[in-house]
Design an enzyme around this catalytic site. Structure first.
Site, PDB file in Angstrom:
ATOM      1  N   GLU A  91       3.111  10.851   8.354  1.00 46.57           N
ATOM      2  CA  GLU A  91       2.310  10.893   7.141  1.00 46.57           C
ATOM      3  C   GLU A  91       1.135  11.830   7.421  1.00 46.57           C
ATOM      4  O   GLU A  91       1.219  13.004   7.145  1.00 46.57           O
ATOM      5  CB  GLU A  91       1.863   9.477   6.759  1.00 46.57           C
ATOM      6  CG  GLU A  91       1.449   9.422   5.312  1.00 46.57           C
ATOM      7  CD  GLU A  91       1.559   8.044   4.676  1.00 46.57           C
ATOM      8  OE1 GLU A  91       1.378   7.975   3.473  1.00 46.57           O
ATOM      9  OE2 GLU A  91       1.807   7.046   5.363  1.00 46.57           O
ATOM     10  N   GLU A 129      -4.955  -0.270   9.841  1.00 47.02           N
ATOM     11  CA  GLU A 129      -4.631  -0.116   8.422  1.00 47.02           C
ATOM     12  C   GLU A 129      -4.623  -1.476   7.722  1.00 47.02           C
ATOM     13  O   GLU A 129      -5.080  -1.615   6.600  1.00 47.02           O
ATOM     14  CB  GLU A 129      -3.248   0.542   8.299  1.00 47.02           C
ATOM     15  CG  GLU A 129      -2.773   0.713   6.873  1.00 47.02           C
ATOM     16  CD  GLU A 129      -1.471   1.509   6.796  1.00 47.02           C
ATOM     17  OE1 GLU A 129      -0.728   1.522   7.812  1.00 47.02           O
ATOM     18  OE2 GLU A 129      -1.205   2.114   5.750  1.00 47.02           O
TER      19      GLU A 129
HETATM   20  C1  BGC Z   1      -1.566   5.612   3.256  1.00 47.31           C
HETATM   21  C2  BGC Z   1      -2.843   5.067   2.710  1.00 47.31           C
HETATM   22  C3  BGC Z   1      -2.893   5.529   1.285  1.00 47.31           C
HETATM   23  C4  BGC Z   1      -1.808   4.744   0.590  1.00 47.31           C
HETATM   24  C5  BGC Z   1      -1.796   4.843  -0.891  1.00 47.31           C
HETATM   25  C6  BGC Z   1      -0.441   4.962   2.543  1.00 47.31           C
HETATM   26  O1  BGC Z   1       0.777   5.364   2.954  1.00 47.31           O
HETATM   27  O2  BGC Z   1      -1.471   5.507   4.625  1.00 47.31           O
HETATM   28  O3  BGC Z   1      -3.927   5.129   3.479  1.00 47.31           O
HETATM   29  O4  BGC Z   1      -4.096   5.588   0.674  1.00 47.31           O
HETATM   30  O5  BGC Z   1      -0.558   5.056   1.150  1.00 47.31           O
HETATM   31  O6  BGC Z   1      -0.630   4.576  -1.479  1.00 47.31           O
END
Ligand code: BGC
Length: 883
Positions: A465, A748
Site C-alpha cells: 500500500e 493501525e
Molecule cells: C489505509 C488507511 C486509510 C484507509 C481508508 C487503509 O488501507 O491503510 O490508513 O486511510 O485504508 O480506507
C-alpha cells in the site's frame, strides 16, 4: 541583537529554486527580555560585495522576520544571488549585516530545457525486470569553476559521475502525479569533474512510475518505459559555458547488476554484472543506442519542491536471534523504514538473502503475512572474494526484524546496519516527561512520522500500500508540524492534491491517485460511485494548508491552494440532498473505531453525520482563508454558507432536549470540537462523555475521526482529569496498551496484537500507521500547553497554558519555531509547581498557568478564575506556584 539561521524558502543556501518571489526568514537572538524587531533592511545582489543590487528593500518599518517576499528585479534562470539582512530593535539599535546567504535559480520556465527525454533501446536477451543504465563520455579541456546538473527520470534514478554517486539522495525524483508534474533535482558537481575524459551514467529503477502499486498488483501506472532527462552546465575559468545534454548520443544497456528492484518487493543485485559505466573508457562493448522521446512532455517539469529522501539515521541491530524454528533473525530494536546495509565476504556466486518484517509471531518466529503482496526481499550475489558492502537502490522496507535466509560464512550483527530513510526535513519539537510509557508513546509517534514521510505522507511503509492516504495526513498534520518542519514536504504534496482533484472538485482517497475501481471494491464494497471521495479524507484539501499557515505563518500556501480548497467545498455543496448537509454518499466514516459493527472497518458513528461535520469544518477554514488572503467576496459567501450548515446540522442532529441524535463518542467529540453546537451544549456533551468514559473504564473506542480530538474536546470543556485517564490507561483498548506490549511505532489497530496474543486480520494490520498518533497534538498542546494564536499565526504570538495531571511529575516541550526556540516545561516539587518558559525574540506569549498561589513572578499578572494570566515578550522565565 544577533541575526541567526537565515533561510530562503525554508532552506539554507538552496541551489534549485524556480519560485519567482522566494521568501526570506531569519531568527534573532538576544539575552535580555522583551526584545523585538522594529525594522529590517534586506539586500539581494548578484555579487557577494553587493555592488549590483537586484533588490534593496531599504529600511522597512516592520516586526516581520519570516515569510518576507522578494520584491526586486526579475530573477533569472541559472543565476546565483547573495543576500543579507540587518534589523533594528525597539530602541532603534541597528545590528550589523547578517552573514551572507546565497540562493540560486534553476530553470524559471520549462522552456529553458534544451535536453530531450531519452529512453534505452530494448534488449530482448536481458532479464525483463532489469534496471537499465544510460551513459555518456565527454572531454573537458579547461578548468571548470562551476558545474550544475539538472536531472530527473521516468522511474527512480541514481546518477553517477566519474565513479561517484551524484548527491546523497535516495528514491529521486520522489513521487508526484508524474504525468502532470515531475520534479527535477539540481546538484553541484563542480568538484566531481576533471580535465580530460569524463563519464556520466544513470541507472533507472521502476519505482512508483512503472513498478507494482496498490493491492491489485497493477504496474505501469504512469507509463511503461524508463527515461531520463539531464543537463550538465559547466562554467569554465574564462566564463564560457558548455552543456552536456541527454540526447541521441548516449549509450544504454539492460545488462547491469540491478536485476530487479521495486518499491514493495525489494531488490535483486548481481555484482557479477557490474559495469564501470560511470568511468571513462569503461571497457564494456555491448552498448545499445538510446531513443530520443521527441514527443515526451517537458512542460510538466518543475524544480524540486522539498528536501529529498536521505539517510537520516543509522541503527545497529540490538540482537541476532535464533528463532524456535531455527532461523537467524536480526532485531533492529526499532520499527523503521529504509533498508539494511551490510558487509559480506565469500565466493563468487554466493548469495545474501534478506527478508524484512515488522513483528515476530506469538512463538517468536519471523512473521510477514501482514505485508500482503509486498515481498520486502533483498538478494545480493557476490562477484569475487573481496569484502563487499551493499545497500539496495530503488526500494525501501518497513521493518524491525530481518530474516537472514542466506549469508556466506558466519553472521555477525556488527556487519549489518539499518539505514533510516525519510524526507530530509528537520525536527521541530522535542518532548520529555517523567512517565516512561508516555515518553515511549511520543517516541513511537515520531518514528511513525519518520517511517511515513518518505517523499509523500503515507499510511504505512511496509505492506503493498504505502499510499498518500489523504485522511491519515488530514488528522495527523498538526502533530506532524509539532514534530518536524513540514511546509515544503506538504506543500509539494498539496500541489498534487490540487493536480489530482476530480473535475467535480472531489479529492481522491489517495494522492498521487492510483485510483482503481476494483481496489475500492476490495476495501469497502462496490457502491457505483465512480469518484472515490470521502469526508475527513478529502478535507485534507482545506485542513492541511490551514495548518501550515497556522504553524509556520505560510500565507502563500493559502494563496496557492485557495482554488483547490474552494473547489472541494463546492463539490460537497453539490452532494446534497440539500445544500447544507452531505448525505447519502459512500463514506469511510470513523475508520477502524472499536464500536464498528462486527466485520466492518467503519465505526458506529453515522457516516452522514461525520460528512456534514466536516463540511462545516472545511467551510469554516475556507472563509477564514478568504479573509486572510483578502478575498472579500468569498469571505462573505462562505461565512454565510458556514452559518447555514451549522443551522442545518443542528436541525438534523440535535433534538428538542438538546441531545444529539447520533449516540456515539465520536459524535459528541465532533460536535464539541468543531463548534457545531452552542458552548453550553458542547460543555454538557463533554460532561456526558466524561461519565460515559468512567462507566466504561476509560476504554478508547473512537476511530480515525474521533481520536485526534477526544482529549482536546474534553480539556476545552474542563474534563482534564478524564483526558489524562484516557491517555494513561494501560489495559486494552488504549494508546498505552501497545506501549506495554513493546511497540516502537503506532499501530493501525488498537487491537493489532490482542491481549490473548492473537493478531488482527493480516489483510490490514500495519504496525506503523501514524493516524492514532495524532494524540501527540494534545500531549504537546495541552500537557505542555503550547497553543497558536489563530489571528497572529506562526507563533508570532502564542499561548502557554499547560494542563497538569497527577499522572506526571514533569513535562517539557521544546519547539523550534520559525522565530526560534519556544520552551514550555513544568515540574512538581512537593506541593509546588515550577514552570520554565522560553519566549523567542520578536514574539510574545500569553501564559495561563494553573495553581492556587503564584509565589514567584517577574511579570505583572491577573488572576482569572483558577488561572494566572500573564503576557510577556522574549526571554527565559521561571515561575513557582503552589499547587
Ligand atoms: C489505509 C488507511 C486509510 C484507509 C481508508 C487503509 O488501507 O491503510 O490508513 O486511510 O485504508 O480506507
Amino acid at each position: 541583537m544577533k541575526i541567526q539561521d537565515i533561510t530562503v524558502e525554508y532552506q539554507h543556501n538552496p541551489i534549485g529554486l524556480d519560485t519567482a518571489a522566494p521568501r526570506f526568514a531569519w531568527k534573532l537572538a538576544d539575552d535580555s527580555q522583551n526584545i523585538y524587531q522594529k525594522a529590517y533592511h534586506i539586500q539581494v545582489s548578484k555579487d557577494d560585495e553587493f555592488r549590483e543590487l537586484a533588490w534593496d528593500s531599504r529600511k522597512v518599518d516592520s516586526d516581520e522576520s519570516i515569510q518576507i517576499v522578494y520584491n526586486g528585479e526579475t530573477l533569472t534562470s541559472f543565476t546565483e544571488y547573495f543576500w543579507r539582512v540587518k534589523v533594528w530593535d525597539q530602541e532603534e539599535t541597528e545590528t550589523d549585516w547578517s552573514d551572507i546567504g546565497r540562493f540560486e535559480m534553476a530553470m524559471m520556465s520549462w522552456k529553458d530545457w534544451e535536453a530531450d527525454w531519452i529512453t534505452p533501446e530494448y534488449d530482448y536477451k536481458a532479464p525483463k525486470t532489469a534496471c537499465p543504465i544510460l551513459r555518456k563520455e565527454f572531454q573537458i579541456g579547461k578548468r571548470v569553476t562551476k558545474a550544475r546538473i539538472y536531472v530527473t527520470a521516468k522511474g527512480l534514478y541514481e546518477l553517477w559521475l566519474n565513479g561517484k554517486k551524484v548527491g546523497r539522495d535516495f528514491l529521486t525524483p520522489g513521487w508526484t502525479s508524474y504525468n502532470k508534474r515531475t520534479l527535477y533535482q539540481v546538484y553541484d558537481v563542480t568538484d566531481m569533474l576533471k580535465e580530460g575524459g569524463n563519464a556520466i551514467g544513470a541507472t533507472i529503477g521502476s519505482g512508483w512510475y512503472k513498478g507494482e502499486l496498490g493491492w491489485r498488483s497493477r504496474r505501469n501506472l504512469y507509463g511503461g518505459r524508463e527515461a531520463l532527462i539531464m543537463e550538465l552546465h559547466m562554467t569554465y575559468e574564462d566564463g564560457a559555458v558548455e552543456k552536456i545534454l541527454s540526447d541521441g548520443t548516449w549509450q544504454s544497456s539492460y545488462r547491469g547488476p540491478v536485476i530487479c528492484s521495486e518499491i514493495y518487493h525489494g531488490e535483486t543485485y548481481d555484482a557479477q554484472k557490474e559495469i564501470l559505466f560511470d568511468t571513462y573508457g569503461c571497457g564494456f562493448e555491448d552498448w545499445f543506442h538510446v531513443r530520443v522521446m521527441g514527443a515526451a512532455a517537458k512542460d510538466i517539469l518543475h524544480a524540486q519542491e522539498c528536501p529529498p529522501v536521505r539517510e537520516k539515521l543509522v541503527l545497529r541491530p540490538v540482537e541476532l536471534l535464533r528463532s524456535p524454528n531455527g532461523q537467524q533473525i536480526l532485531d533492529m530494536g526499532q520499527n523503521m523504514a529504509g533498508h539494511v546495509r551490510f558487509r559480506v565476504k565469500g565466493k563468487a556466486g554466493e548469495r545474501v538473502v534478506l527478508r524484512h518484517g515488522e513483528i515476530l509471531d506469538s512463538e517468536g518466529n519471523f512473521y510477514s503475512e501482514n505485508l500482503k503482496g509486498a515481498r520486502q526481499r533483498v538478494e545480493y550475489i557476490l562477484k569475487d572474494e573481496q569484502e563487499a558492502v551493499f545497500e539496495p537502490h530503488f526500494t525501501y522496507q518497513g521493518f524491525r526484524y530481518v530474516l537472514i535466509e542466506e549469508y556466506p560464512g558466519e553472521i555477525k550483527k556488527e556487519d549489518f546496519e539499518g539505514i533510516v530513510l525519510y524526507s530530509d526535513i528537520s525536527q521541530t519539537g522535542k518532548f520529555h516527561c517523567s512517565d516512561e510509557n508516555l515518553q515511549q508513546l511520543t517516541q513511537n509517534i515520531l518514528w511513525g512520522q519518520r517511517g511515513n514521510f518518505v517523499d509523500i505522507p503515507t499510511d504505512c511503509p511496509q505492506r503493498c500500500e504505502r499510499l498518500g492516504w489523504t485522511g491519515d495526513i488530514q488528522i495527523f498534520c498538526d502533530t506532524a508540524a509539532l514534530q518536524m518542519e513540514t511546509p515544503l514536504f506538504l506543500r509539494k504534496w498539496l500541489h498534487d492534491v490540487a493536480a489530482e482533484q476530480f473535475p467535480s472538485g472531489g479529492v481522491p482517497w489517495v494522492v498521487p491517485d492510483i485510483y482503481d475501481d476494483t481496489y475500492a471494491y476490495d476495501l469497502v464494497g462496490y457502491t457505483g460511485q465512480s469518484e472515490k471521495v470521502a469526508a475527513a479524507w478529502g478535507d485534507c484539501a482545506t485542513v492541511v494548508p490551514w495548518n501550515l499557515y497556522q504553524a509556520f505563518g505560510d500565507k502563500r500556501i493559502l494563496e496557492e491552494q485557495f482554488d483547490s480548497m474552494k473547489k472541494y467545498v463546492e463539490f460537497i455543496r453539490k452532494q446534497g440532498p440539500c445544500e447544507y448537509t452531505w448525505e447519502g454518499q459512500h463514506q469511510l466514516g470513523d475508520w477502524v473505531a472499536l464500536d464498528a459493527p462486527y466485520g466492518s472497518f467503519v465505526g458506529a458513528t453515522d457516516v452522514d453525520y461525520v460528512a456534514s461535520a466536516y463540511f462545516a469544518k472545511s467551510t469554516e477554514i475556507l472563509y477564514k482563508t478568504a479573509e486572510v488572503i483578502g478575498r472579500d467576496k468569498e469571505y462573505k459567501i462562505y461565512r454565510e454558507l458556514h452559518h447555514n450548515i451549522l443551522k442545518a446540522f443542528q436541525e438534523k442532529y440535535v433534538d428538542e432536549d438538546g441531545e444529539l441524535t447520533v449516540k456515539t463518542q465520536t459524535a459528541l467529540v465532533l460536535a464539541a470540537n468543531f463548534g457545531l453546537v452552542s458552548e453550553e451544549l458542547a460543555s454538557n456533551y463533554m460532561k456526558k462523555l466524561a461519565e460515559w468514559l468512567k462507566e466504561t473504564n476509560y476504554d478508547l473506542i473512537t476511530g480515525f475521526v474521533g481520536t485526534p480530538y477526544i482529549c482536546h474536546a474534553l480539556t476545552k470543556y474542563g474534563q482534564v482529569e478524564t483526558a489524562y485517564k484516557l491517555l494513561f490507561k494501560k489495559e486494552y483498548p488504549s494508546w498505552m496498551y501497545q506501549v506495554t506490549k513493546g511497540a516502537t511505532t503506532v499501530w493501525e489497530h488498537l487491537d493489532g496484537i490482542r491481549p490473548d496474543g492473537t493478531l488482527w486480520n493480516p489483510r490490514m494490520n500495519s504496525f506503523n500507521h501514524y493516524a492514532y498518533g495524532s494524540i501527540a497534538e494534545w500531549i504537546y498542546r495541552d500537557i505542555t500547553g503550547l497553543k497558536i494564536c489563530e489571528e497572529v499565526p506562526g507563533y508570532k504570538k502564542f499561548q502557554i497554558c499547560p494542563r497538569l495531571g497527577k499522572e506526571l511529575d514533569s513535562a517539557e516541550f521544546a519547539y523550534e519555531s520559525m522565530y526560534g526556540k519556544i520552551v514550555s516545561g513544568w515540574k512538581r516539587t512537593e506541593d509546588k509547581i515550577e514552570y520554565h518558559i522560553t519566549v523567542p525574540v520578536n514574539t510574545t506569549a500569553e501564559l495561563r498557568l494553573v495553581g492556587s498561589e503564584l509565589l514567584e513572578c517577574q511579570v505583572p499578572y491577573q488572576k482569572i478564575k483558577d488561572e494566572y494570566v500573564l503576557e510577556t515578550g522574549s526571554g527565559d522565565y521561571w515561575f513557582t506556584m503552589r499547587e
